[in-house]
Design a protein around this motif. Structure first.
Motif, PDB file in Angstrom:
ATOM      1  N   ARG A   1       0.848  -1.184   0.000  1.00 36.12           N
ATOM      2  CA  ARG A   1       0.000   0.000   0.000  1.00 36.12           C
ATOM      3  C   ARG A   1       0.886   1.237   0.000  1.00 36.12           C
ATOM      4  N   VAL A   2       0.558   2.231  -0.828  1.00 35.88           N
ATOM      5  CA  VAL A   2       1.400   3.411  -0.978  1.00 35.88           C
ATOM      6  C   VAL A   2       0.751   4.604  -0.286  1.00 35.88           C
ATOM      7  N   LYS A   3       1.503   5.323   0.541  1.00 31.13           N
ATOM      8  CA  LYS A   3       1.020   6.539   1.196  1.00 31.13           C
ATOM      9  C   LYS A   3       2.133   7.588   1.196  1.00 31.13           C
ATOM     10  N   LYS A   4       1.752   8.826   1.579  1.00 31.85           N
ATOM     11  CA  LYS A   4       2.692   9.934   1.613  1.00 31.85           C
ATOM     12  C   LYS A   4       3.767   9.715   2.659  1.00 31.85           C
ATOM     13  N   LEU A   5       5.068   9.975   2.306  1.00 32.44           N
ATOM     14  CA  LEU A   5       6.190   9.772   3.212  1.00 32.44           C
ATOM     15  C   LEU A   5       7.119  10.971   3.292  1.00 32.44           C
ATOM     16  N   SER A   6       6.710  12.112   2.783  1.00 33.83           N
ATOM     17  CA  SER A   6       7.502  13.342   2.814  1.00 33.83           C
ATOM     18  C   SER A   6       8.887  13.142   2.224  1.00 33.83           C
ATOM     19  N   LYS A   7       9.938  13.548   2.984  1.00 36.89           N
ATOM     20  CA  LYS A   7      11.256  13.667   2.363  1.00 36.89           C
ATOM     21  C   LYS A   7      11.889  12.331   1.992  1.00 36.89           C
ATOM     22  N   PHE A   8      11.466  11.231   2.613  1.00 35.52           N
ATOM     23  CA  PHE A   8      12.008   9.951   2.192  1.00 35.52           C
ATOM     24  C   PHE A   8      11.574   9.626   0.766  1.00 35.52           C
ATOM     25  N   LEU A   9      10.353  10.013   0.419  1.00 39.68           N
ATOM     26  CA  LEU A   9       9.879   9.790  -0.945  1.00 39.68           C
ATOM     27  C   LEU A   9      10.700  10.592  -1.949  1.00 39.68           C
ATOM     28  N   GLN A  10      11.168  11.744  -1.543  1.00 40.68           N
ATOM     29  CA  GLN A  10      12.019  12.542  -2.435  1.00 40.68           C
ATOM     30  C   GLN A  10      13.300  11.766  -2.768  1.00 40.68           C
ATOM     31  N   GLN A  11      13.836  11.083  -1.785  1.00 40.74           N
ATOM     32  CA  GLN A  11      15.037  10.281  -2.027  1.00 40.74           C
ATOM     33  C   GLN A  11      14.731   9.130  -2.987  1.00 40.74           C
TER      34      GLN A  11
ATOM     35  N   ILE B   1      12.657   5.442  -8.668  1.00 39.50           N
ATOM     36  CA  ILE B   1      11.730   4.360  -8.351  1.00 39.50           C
ATOM     37  C   ILE B   1      10.298   4.866  -8.451  1.00 39.50           C
ATOM     38  N   ILE B   2      10.078   6.107  -8.012  1.00 45.41           N
ATOM     39  CA  ILE B   2       8.746   6.707  -8.059  1.00 45.41           C
ATOM     40  C   ILE B   2       8.863   8.141  -8.568  1.00 45.41           C
ATOM     41  N   GLN B   3       7.693   8.741  -8.885  1.00 42.29           N
ATOM     42  CA  GLN B   3       7.602  10.158  -9.212  1.00 42.29           C
ATOM     43  C   GLN B   3       6.652  10.815  -8.217  1.00 42.29           C
ATOM     44  N   VAL B   4       7.081  11.910  -7.637  1.00 46.25           N
ATOM     45  CA  VAL B   4       6.285  12.617  -6.636  1.00 46.25           C
ATOM     46  C   VAL B   4       5.998  14.029  -7.134  1.00 46.25           C
ATOM     47  N   LYS B   5       4.739  14.460  -7.004  1.00 50.44           N
ATOM     48  CA  LYS B   5       4.353  15.816  -7.389  1.00 50.44           C
ATOM     49  C   LYS B   5       3.487  16.429  -6.295  1.00 50.44           C
ATOM     50  N   GLU B   6       3.574  17.790  -6.205  1.00 53.17           N
ATOM     51  CA  GLU B   6       2.748  18.520  -5.257  1.00 53.17           C
ATOM     52  C   GLU B   6       1.442  18.899  -5.965  1.00 53.17           C
TER      53      GLU B   6
ATOM     54  N   SER C   1      -1.503  19.584  -4.639  1.00 50.54           N
ATOM     55  CA  SER C   1      -2.129  20.715  -3.957  1.00 50.54           C
ATOM     56  C   SER C   1      -1.123  21.267  -2.969  1.00 50.54           C
ATOM     57  N   LYS C   2      -1.300  22.500  -2.560  1.00 51.87           N
ATOM     58  CA  LYS C   2      -0.314  23.183  -1.749  1.00 51.87           C
ATOM     59  C   LYS C   2      -0.044  22.421  -0.446  1.00 51.87           C
ATOM     60  N   GLY C   3       1.243  22.072  -0.259  1.00 48.54           N
ATOM     61  CA  GLY C   3       1.658  21.394   0.964  1.00 48.54           C
ATOM     62  C   GLY C   3       1.399  19.894   0.988  1.00 48.54           C
ATOM     63  N   VAL C   4       0.828  19.369  -0.100  1.00 48.49           N
ATOM     64  CA  VAL C   4       0.520  17.938  -0.138  1.00 48.49           C
ATOM     65  C   VAL C   4       1.238  17.301  -1.322  1.00 48.49           C
ATOM     66  N   GLU C   5       2.219  16.421  -1.031  1.00 48.63           N
ATOM     67  CA  GLU C   5       2.936  15.712  -2.078  1.00 48.63           C
ATOM     68  C   GLU C   5       2.295  14.352  -2.301  1.00 48.63           C
ATOM     69  N   SER C   6       2.189  13.946  -3.555  1.00 47.97           N
ATOM     70  CA  SER C   6       1.547  12.679  -3.890  1.00 47.97           C
ATOM     71  C   SER C   6       2.426  11.892  -4.855  1.00 47.97           C
ATOM     72  N   ILE C   7       2.368  10.565  -4.752  1.00 48.92           N
ATOM     73  CA  ILE C   7       3.049   9.688  -5.692  1.00 48.92           C
ATOM     74  C   ILE C   7       2.158   9.570  -6.928  1.00 48.92           C
ATOM     75  N   VAL C   8       2.693   9.994  -8.072  1.00 47.10           N
ATOM     76  CA  VAL C   8       1.897   9.986  -9.304  1.00 47.10           C
ATOM     77  C   VAL C   8       2.299   8.846 -10.233  1.00 47.10           C
ATOM     78  N   ALA C   9       3.451   8.230 -10.001  1.00 49.01           N
ATOM     79  CA  ALA C   9       3.877   7.133 -10.866  1.00 49.01           C
ATOM     80  C   ALA C   9       4.875   6.257 -10.114  1.00 49.01           C
ATOM     81  N   VAL C  10       4.855   4.968 -10.443  1.00 44.56           N
ATOM     82  CA  VAL C  10       5.788   4.001  -9.874  1.00 44.56           C
ATOM     83  C   VAL C  10       6.411   3.213 -11.021  1.00 44.56           C
ATOM     84  N   ASP C  11       7.722   3.129 -11.023  1.00 42.91           N
ATOM     85  CA  ASP C  11       8.416   2.344 -12.044  1.00 42.91           C
ATOM     86  C   ASP C  11       8.483   0.898 -11.554  1.00 42.91           C
ATOM     87  N   TRP C  12       7.420   0.125 -11.875  1.00 43.11           N
ATOM     88  CA  TRP C  12       7.330  -1.238 -11.384  1.00 43.11           C
ATOM     89  C   TRP C  12       8.386  -2.155 -11.995  1.00 43.11           C
ATOM     90  N   LYS C  13       9.055  -1.702 -13.054  1.00 49.37           N
ATOM     91  CA  LYS C  13      10.114  -2.504 -13.672  1.00 49.37           C
ATOM     92  C   LYS C  13      11.489  -2.151 -13.119  1.00 49.37           C
TER      93      LYS C  13
END
Length: 532
Positions: free
Chosen positions: A279-289, A295-300, A302-314
């Motif tokens: 299950r995927v959820k928001k992880l703040s700065k660890f997700l940036q790493q 491995i993933i793509q993260v976008k903001e 909405s203001k102050g809320v980062e979301s995972i928009v894509a996962v490179d499953w390969k």
């Protein structure tokens, strides 16, 4: 092997020739040890003892003791190091890692199942079936057990890390360890991660308390959905890092902060990859790493809320990662509303005195229906022969037969022709004339004595009218196994329907029927998890 107390047969100082032979055997068994290391392990002049003992299952074991600690043991001409030795030479054997909670099961005598392994970033060590391996805990490279690989590394990965991985021979906290100074494992830092993994130079994540809290929340929610919360990172693993090395905790020594950071980075990545497949959820700065590693793509969004928009499953890090599963060694048979681990009974053959043998045994105070062990029968017959002066004066190996012995052990056509018998023939005939019986003792309960022979667990593969095969199991109750609990475990293990019905021709006995050929799974259950 040493989960229960052993019996010492002898304890002697080693001879000079045996010491030299042991050094040669160590060099052959462990070629990675240098000459100086072999001399250090098997010293030339210091006291070294040979202890011959019997393990609780009857295995004859030779243990070599130096400085009060067992350093090596020999079983069936194979030489094995103890945990005391492995703490001095942690790289002596290929090492696999498991979770601290699994150690309790290993100490209790369980084998290590593959779902209990922790997959390191560099992959599992390469071993073949039958290779001797060490087992350590997450966060500490000091081995806590040794075992024999039940399959090769390639077979482990092909199986999806399912099934029995290692037959465990010896563990920290078992009775062999207790025969030494009972010291705890030293704190040995895990090997540094290679350049492909997170490192300080590439900007590794600093694990602050906020990030740890976010990570725990995601892991535990994802694990609850998959029924694996107890196998993943528990709250204690990420937030406390206990100082007690005996429980496999991470080293909190302030002088070794860099090692602690590397340990936390590795553990955090393990948890992240596990949760990502659940299950995927928001992880703040660890997700940036993780985004920097593509491995993933993260976008903001909405203001102050980062979301995972894509996962490179390969991505190789994802495709090579295998989700750990709860180890079958932690399962228990349920009785009522509480879980009670199964412990096999102690079964002892007995003999019952029939009416036709009463005269022979009444002098020793026994009567019809008395239960005796084989050794007691032997003693009674020997004493009877000596007391009544029946031992042949010319040949001490023969016993003269008086009228009572003739009536008890001879056939009708022998009573006028057979006058003497050898001791072994006399005792064998006597045992054959007695009625069979047995005694079953379950842990914490009074012994149960019954006439007749105990029926083994019967496994039958039958074919129904529809040409479908079914596996039928009977006589579970005699060994303290609840048929309904066994059926529930098999239903989950085999993914097949099970039913419990009355056993034909047996009063108050039940049988378990499982759809399909499940003999293999029954062998796993009865011989592996519930050894009888």
């Amino acid at each position: 092997m040493f989960a229960k107390a052993f019996r010492v047969k002898s304890n002697t100082a080693i001879k000079g020739s045996d010491r030299r032979k042991l050094r040669a055997d160590v060099t052959t068994a462990f070629p990675t040890l240098g000459t100086d290391q072999v001399s250090e392990l098997v010293p030339g002049k210091e006291e070294l003892n040979i202890v011959k003992l019997y393990a609780y299952k009857g295995d004859a074991v030779t243990v070599y003791v130096s400085g009060g600690n067992p350093i090596l043991f020999e079983l069936e001409k194979n030489l094995y190091p103890t945990v005391y030795t492995l703490w001095s030479y942690p790289d002596l054997l290929p090492t696999f890692t498991t979770w601290p909670l699994v150690l309790e099961k290993l100490v209790g005598g369980a084998d290590l199942m593959l779902p209990g392994l922790v997959m390191p970033p560099a992959g599992l060590p390469q071993v073949q079936k039958g290779d001797l391996c060490a087992i350590s805990l997450v966060g500490n490279r000091a081995p806590v057990a040794i075992g024999v690989a039940a399959m090769s590394t390639a077979e482990m990965l092909t199986s999806g890390l399912k099934g029995r991985g290692f037959s465990v021979l010896h563990t920290y906290q078992d009775h062999l360890w207790r025969s030494g100074n009972k010291s705890s494992p030293p704190s040995i830092a895990p090997l540094a991660l290679d350049s492909a993994d997170l490192s300080e130079e590439k900007g590794s994540v600093q694990v602050d308390s906020t990030l740890q809290g976010d990570m725990r929340h995601m892991i535990l929610e994802g694990e609850e959905e998959n029924g694996e919360a107890h196998q993943a990172c528990e709250e204690k693993s990420l937030s406390e890092a206990p100082e007690d090395t005996s429980t496999g905790g991470l080293n909190q020594d302030s002088t070794d902060s860099k090692t602690l950071q590397e340990q936390m980075d590795e553990l955090l990545q393990q948890c992240f990859l596990h949760a990502l497949k659940c299950r995927v959820k928001k992880l703040s700065k660890f997700l940036q790493q993780m985004q920097q590693e593509q491995i993933i793509q993260v976008k903001e969004l909405s203001k102050g809320v980062e979301s995972i928009v894509a996962v490179d499953w390969k991505h190789p890090r994802i495709t090579s990662f295998v989700i750990p599963e709860p180890s079958p060694t932690s399962q228990t048979i349920q009785e009522g509303s509480r879980e009670q681990p199964y412990h096999p009974p102690d079964i002892k053959p007995l003999y019952c005195v029939p009416a036709s043998m009463t005269l022979l045994f009444q002098e020793s105070g026994h009567k019809k229906g008395s239960f005796l062990e084989g050794s007691e029968v032997r003693t009674i017959i020997i004493n009877y022969a000596k007391k009544n002066d029946l031992v042949d004066a010319d040949n001490k190996n023969l016993v003269k037969l008086d009228p009572i012995l003739c009536d008890c052990i001879l056939e009708k056509n022998e009573q006028h022709t057979v006058m003497k018998l050898p001791w072994d023939s006399l005792l064998t005939r006597c045992l054959e004339k007695l009625q069979p019986a047995y005694q079953v003792t379950f842990p914490g309960q009074e012994p149960i004595v019954k006439k007749g022979k105990i029926c083994p667990i019967d496994i039958t593969l039958a074919q129904r009218a529809s040409n479908k095969k079914v596996t039928v199991v009977r006589n579970l109750e005699a060994y303290g196994l609840d048929p309904y609990s066994v059926a529930a475990i098999l239903q989950q293990r085999c993914q097949a329907s099970t039913t419990v019905t009355s056993a034909p021709g047996a009063k108050d006995s039940l049988q378990v029927q499982i759809q399909g050929n499940q003999v293999h799974h029954l062998g796993w259950l009865l011989l592996g998890e519930h050894p009888l």
